[in-house]
Scaffold this motif. Structure first.
Motif, short mmCIF file in Angstrom:
data_model
loop_
_atom_site.label_atom_id
_atom_site.label_comp_id
_atom_site.label_asym_id
_atom_site.label_seq_id
_atom_site.Cartn_x
_atom_site.Cartn_y
_atom_site.Cartn_z
N PRO A 1 0.73 -1.31 -0.02
CA PRO A 1 -0.01 -0.02 -0.02
C PRO A 1 0.72 1.24 -0.05
O PRO A 1 0.31 2.32 -0.39
CB PRO A 1 -0.65 0.00 1.29
N THR A 2 1.89 1.21 0.20
CA THR A 2 2.85 2.50 0.42
C THR A 2 3.54 2.78 -0.97
O THR A 2 4.52 3.49 -0.87
CB THR A 2 4.05 2.27 1.76
N VAL A 3 3.63 1.61 -1.70
CA VAL A 3 4.33 1.69 -3.17
C VAL A 3 3.69 2.91 -3.99
O VAL A 3 2.52 3.09 -3.88
CB VAL A 3 4.36 0.53 -3.82
N PRO A 4 4.67 3.76 -4.58
CA PRO A 4 3.84 4.86 -5.26
C PRO A 4 3.24 4.38 -6.37
O PRO A 4 3.55 3.23 -7.08
CB PRO A 4 5.01 5.69 -5.82
N VAL A 5 1.96 4.95 -7.00
CA VAL A 5 1.25 4.67 -8.08
C VAL A 5 1.09 5.72 -9.15
O VAL A 5 0.68 6.98 -8.65
CB VAL A 5 -0.31 4.21 -7.72
#
Length: 140
Positions: free
Chosen positions: A109-113
């Motif tokens: 959930p903390t990975v950039p998108v």
């Protein structure tokens, strides 16, 4: 974002090794061009989960991958197994997707998108930040 001189732009990702995981070949070629224009070395372009995992294994065994641009949907298949493999190896990545806000990023959930269509300058600065993150972890 600041405007860069051509010299600064060409050196932005100098000596950074980037993997592109994207099933749209034309878009992947545009991504590769943009990244190489700012100095990145493309270690490969994968269009499927299997291709991506093979390239990651091969590239990791022969050197390093500084960052990965990872499409969330590859030919109708989720790329989350690739994300999991990258996380296990400590390789930073950014999701690239045509899905809207709140898309499923699995255990990441903390990975950039980056939501398509996105600004190429934003892509470059995101990849640069990932590379700096990777380098700071290597120095610790």
């Amino acid at each position: 974002m600041n405007s860069l001189t051509p010299e600064q732009s060409c050196a932005l990702l100098k000596d950074r090794r980037v993997l592109v995981v994207e099933d749209d070949i034309l878009f992947a070629m545009c991504l590769e061009d943009e990244l190489t224009d700012v100095g990145a070395e493309i270690v490969g372009c994968a269009t499927s989960v299997g291709d991506a995992l093979r390239i990651i294994d091969h590239a990791a065994a022969r050197g390093r991958i500084n960052a990965v641009l990872l499409d969330l949907n590859l030919r109708g298949c989720s790329s989350l197994p690739v994300a999991d493999a990258l996380a296990r190896r400590g390789i930073p990545f950014v999701f690239s997707t045509g899905y809207g806000e709140g898309c499923n990023t699995g255990r990441h959930p903390t990975v950039p998108v980056l939501h398509k269509p996105y600004n190429m300058q934003k892509l470059i600065y995101t990849v640069e930040a990932l590379c700096q993150e990777w380098e700071s972890r290597q120095d610790s």
